[in-house]
Design an enzyme around this catalytic site. Structure first.
Site, PDB file in Angstrom:
ATOM      1  N   HIS B  65     123.878  -1.983  89.100  1.00  0.00           N
ATOM      2  CA  HIS B  65     123.531  -0.922  90.055  1.00  0.00           C
ATOM      3  C   HIS B  65     124.698   0.026  90.331  1.00  0.00           C
ATOM      4  O   HIS B  65     124.499   1.230  90.476  1.00  0.00           O
ATOM      5  CB  HIS B  65     122.969  -1.545  91.338  1.00  0.00           C
ATOM      6  CG  HIS B  65     121.648  -2.190  91.102  1.00  0.00           C
ATOM      7  ND1 HIS B  65     121.355  -3.477  91.493  1.00  0.00           N
ATOM      8  CD2 HIS B  65     120.544  -1.748  90.439  1.00  0.00           C
ATOM      9  CE1 HIS B  65     120.123  -3.777  91.116  1.00  0.00           C
ATOM     10  NE2 HIS B  65     119.612  -2.754  90.472  1.00  0.00           N
ATOM     11  N   ASP B  89     113.555  -2.157  92.438  1.00  0.00           N
ATOM     12  CA  ASP B  89     114.272  -3.112  93.291  1.00  0.00           C
ATOM     13  C   ASP B  89     115.139  -2.407  94.332  1.00  0.00           C
ATOM     14  O   ASP B  89     115.563  -3.021  95.308  1.00  0.00           O
ATOM     15  CB  ASP B  89     115.113  -4.075  92.441  1.00  0.00           C
ATOM     16  CG  ASP B  89     116.061  -3.349  91.504  1.00  0.00           C
ATOM     17  OD1 ASP B  89     116.772  -2.429  91.945  1.00  0.00           O
ATOM     18  OD2 ASP B  89     116.095  -3.695  90.306  1.00  0.00           O
ATOM     19  N   GLU B 109     108.821   4.918  91.029  1.00  0.00           N
ATOM     20  CA  GLU B 109     108.575   3.599  90.421  1.00  0.00           C
ATOM     21  C   GLU B 109     107.074   3.462  90.183  1.00  0.00           C
ATOM     22  O   GLU B 109     106.275   3.624  91.107  1.00  0.00           O
ATOM     23  CB  GLU B 109     109.099   2.500  91.358  1.00  0.00           C
ATOM     24  CG  GLU B 109     108.589   1.094  91.095  1.00  0.00           C
ATOM     25  CD  GLU B 109     109.018   0.515  89.748  1.00  0.00           C
ATOM     26  OE1 GLU B 109     110.230   0.451  89.473  1.00  0.00           O
ATOM     27  OE2 GLU B 109     108.115   0.125  88.970  1.00  0.00           O
ATOM     28  N   GLY B 141     107.121   7.904  86.447  1.00  0.00           N
ATOM     29  CA  GLY B 141     108.279   8.797  86.391  1.00  0.00           C
ATOM     30  C   GLY B 141     108.102   9.916  85.381  1.00  0.00           C
ATOM     31  O   GLY B 141     108.612  11.032  85.566  1.00  0.00           O
ATOM     32  N   ASP B 158     116.353   4.062  85.312  1.00  0.00           N
ATOM     33  CA  ASP B 158     116.623   2.646  85.592  1.00  0.00           C
ATOM     34  C   ASP B 158     115.382   1.865  85.155  1.00  0.00           C
ATOM     35  O   ASP B 158     114.616   1.369  85.978  1.00  0.00           O
ATOM     36  CB  ASP B 158     116.885   2.514  87.097  1.00  0.00           C
ATOM     37  CG  ASP B 158     117.217   1.095  87.516  1.00  0.00           C
ATOM     38  OD1 ASP B 158     117.266   0.201  86.651  1.00  0.00           O
ATOM     39  OD2 ASP B 158     117.404   0.880  88.730  1.00  0.00           O
ATOM     40  N   SER B 159     115.201   1.780  83.847  1.00  0.00           N
ATOM     41  CA  SER B 159     113.951   1.264  83.294  1.00  0.00           C
ATOM     42  C   SER B 159     114.059  -0.206  82.916  1.00  0.00           C
ATOM     43  O   SER B 159     115.144  -0.772  82.854  1.00  0.00           O
ATOM     44  CB  SER B 159     113.609   2.063  82.035  1.00  0.00           C
ATOM     45  OG  SER B 159     114.534   1.755  81.009  1.00  0.00           O
ATOM     46  N   THR B 160     112.899  -0.797  82.651  1.00  0.00           N
ATOM     47  CA  THR B 160     112.865  -2.097  81.978  1.00  0.00           C
ATOM     48  C   THR B 160     113.088  -1.860  80.485  1.00  0.00           C
ATOM     49  O   THR B 160     113.391  -0.754  80.056  1.00  0.00           O
ATOM     50  CB  THR B 160     111.512  -2.786  82.223  1.00  0.00           C
ATOM     51  OG1 THR B 160     110.477  -1.893  81.802  1.00  0.00           O
ATOM     52  CG2 THR B 160     111.318  -3.104  83.700  1.00  0.00           C
ATOM     53  N   GLU B 161     112.916  -2.927  79.703  1.00  0.00           N
ATOM     54  CA  GLU B 161     113.107  -2.811  78.252  1.00  0.00           C
ATOM     55  C   GLU B 161     112.050  -1.874  77.661  1.00  0.00           C
ATOM     56  O   GLU B 161     111.004  -1.671  78.257  1.00  0.00           O
ATOM     57  CB  GLU B 161     112.987  -4.191  77.583  1.00  0.00           C
ATOM     58  CG  GLU B 161     113.662  -5.335  78.321  1.00  0.00           C
ATOM     59  CD  GLU B 161     115.109  -5.089  78.640  1.00  0.00           C
ATOM     60  OE1 GLU B 161     115.909  -5.117  77.712  1.00  0.00           O
ATOM     61  OE2 GLU B 161     115.447  -4.859  79.823  1.00  0.00           O
ATOM     62  N   PRO B 165     105.413  -1.162  80.133  1.00  0.00           N
ATOM     63  CA  PRO B 165     105.286   0.079  80.912  1.00  0.00           C
ATOM     64  C   PRO B 165     106.428   1.068  80.720  1.00  0.00           C
ATOM     65  O   PRO B 165     106.263   2.253  80.989  1.00  0.00           O
ATOM     66  CB  PRO B 165     105.225  -0.420  82.368  1.00  0.00           C
ATOM     67  CG  PRO B 165     105.654  -1.848  82.355  1.00  0.00           C
ATOM     68  CD  PRO B 165     105.371  -2.369  80.981  1.00  0.00           C
TER      69      PRO B 165
END
Lengths: 278, 278
Positions: B65, B89, B109, B141, B158-161, B165
């Site tokens: 972060h 988060d 998000e 986004g 600030d994404s997931t893999e 999604p």
């Protein structure tokens, strides 16, 4: 038909581990000092494991071996005689002999089986051991440095974890012997574990080395197969400051990780790591 | 009596994984978009897992972060309006609002459940979401930036893999929209995976961002619970070079990882990483 899957899982602390898919257990023995395993992994190639701890792998060994050696080798203007304590796989030696200034590189490895197994199964890592400037001694590194004075330009402590045969390699008395074995402008570097998992050890070793050497600094490198993926190295130097090396003295010497910029940037520590050294 | 042991094991690639001893599965649900789990681990405290991938943990979240936000926040001389895409988060938002210059911080998000679960089970990470300057939007986004022009000073992805999604958050068309949504001196930073395991992605994303932004740079940070323990971030900047920021402009803002020295040193890349960008 479903295929069986085999995995090597190592508890790096009691609460976290790494797990690697393996295709073969190439070699397994109990030496006089430790369990020696060589495993073929899908992700990182051939892997050397001592007493259930990953020592090195074909695919990420370059980080550790370059970073334990080149920072000191390039901080010293003319390293001629170098000692590696531990490091039986030969990787640190391979990096050291890239420097034409080196006249003699001594490997003091307590376990001769690690050397033999590495030569056989990790030939690219052990490659340097055959160089005529290299003197391979199967000997306790602590005893090797005990009565030496003013002998080496650089000493690298390429040890296993501070349990089992390597325990004495994290003792202040050993660092004192190293200090005396070094020439008046000598440099030592020791591998000093993970700043996420071994905070107390890092703090203690840093203070011990700092009590002996006028210039003491810690630096970090990314090593995926080591606990937490980040590893620390502690440098004690009698004269030369790694951050004051003239840019033109920094050599790249055919590396995959180390660069002249890395030489300086690795000493910029995350705040929580810097705080361990206060 | 022998105690049962429970472990969370994640295959980070088909051939390597991390395993963590756990004391409790605190929460588990299928949201509209993904599986959301909150697990209590012995080593890293409370851990958020999305679709079986560690997103953040109490003990090492500070690295990710701080490093996704402070490098850009300190490169821009006066960031007022900031967008975080993903990041439900709240950790990136928490860092952004440490800057008094910030007037508005928008969180876009897609999965409202991640926000709610984080508020409930990771309150220290989600702490910033209650700040009056923060505008939490449960929205895709990609859609949010699609028709914006000249709106933000900084956009963080600030994404997931890049599966599930978040797939579209690694597409060049998305970076194009980001470019247009940024003011004429705006900066974007995206998390761009591991240089050991995601080389192709890093190369491709870097080239995409480089084709849009005059200043494009990659930097690294140590994150133990992410694959390989080292993570990359790619910055695209329209005007300001992170390496040319005057030293007096760099602020420390109550961090555990980021420092003014780290701001510059993280751009010194290991040779094999620099080679991915050529």
């Amino acid at each position: 038909m479903r295929m069986s899957e085999f995995w090597y899982t190592e508890k790096q602390t009691p609460n976290i581990g790494i797990t690697l898919k393996i295709s073969d257990i190439i070699h397994s023995e109990e030496s006089e000092f430790q369990k020696v395993d060589v495993i073929e992994t899908n992700q990182f190639g051939t892997m050397l494991v001592l007493d259930g701890m990953v020592m090195t792998t074909d695919k990420d060994e370059f980080v550790y071996h370059e970073m334990i050696s080149h920072v000191a080798m390039n901080t010293h203007p003319n390293p001629k005689k170098v000692l590696v304590v531990g490091g039986g796989d030969g990787g640190a030696i391979r990096e050291i002999i890239k420097y034409p200034s080196v006249v003699k590189a001594v490997l003091a490895e307590i376990d001769g089986r690690v050397i033999e197994v590495s030569k056989k199964y990790l030939p690219d890592i052990a490659a340097g051991l055959a160089d005529p400037r290299v003197d391979v001694q199967v000997i306790d590194g602590i005893k090797h440095v005990q009565d030496l004075k003013d002998e080496y330009d650089i000493i690298l402590v390429d040890s296993t974890e501070p349990i089992g045969p390597a325990e004495g390699l994290f003792a202040k008395t050993f660092y004192q012997s190293i200090y005396e074995s070094l020439k008046e402008d000598g440099i030592m570097v020791a591998q000093t574990e993970s700043p996420f998992f071994n905070n107390d050890l890092i703090t203690r070793v840093f203070k011990d080395i700092e009590s002996l050497f006028p210039i003491t600094k810690l630096y970090l490198a990314h090593i995926p197969t080591y606990p937490s993926g980040v590893w620390s190295f502690t440098m004690g130097s009698k004269k030369y400051d790694p951050l004051q090396v003239p840019q033109e003295q920094l050599k790249t010497t055919n590396t995959k990780y180390y660069t002249p910029e890395i030489h300086k940037s690795v000493f910029a520590l995350p705040k929580f790591v810097a705080d361990l050294l206060k």
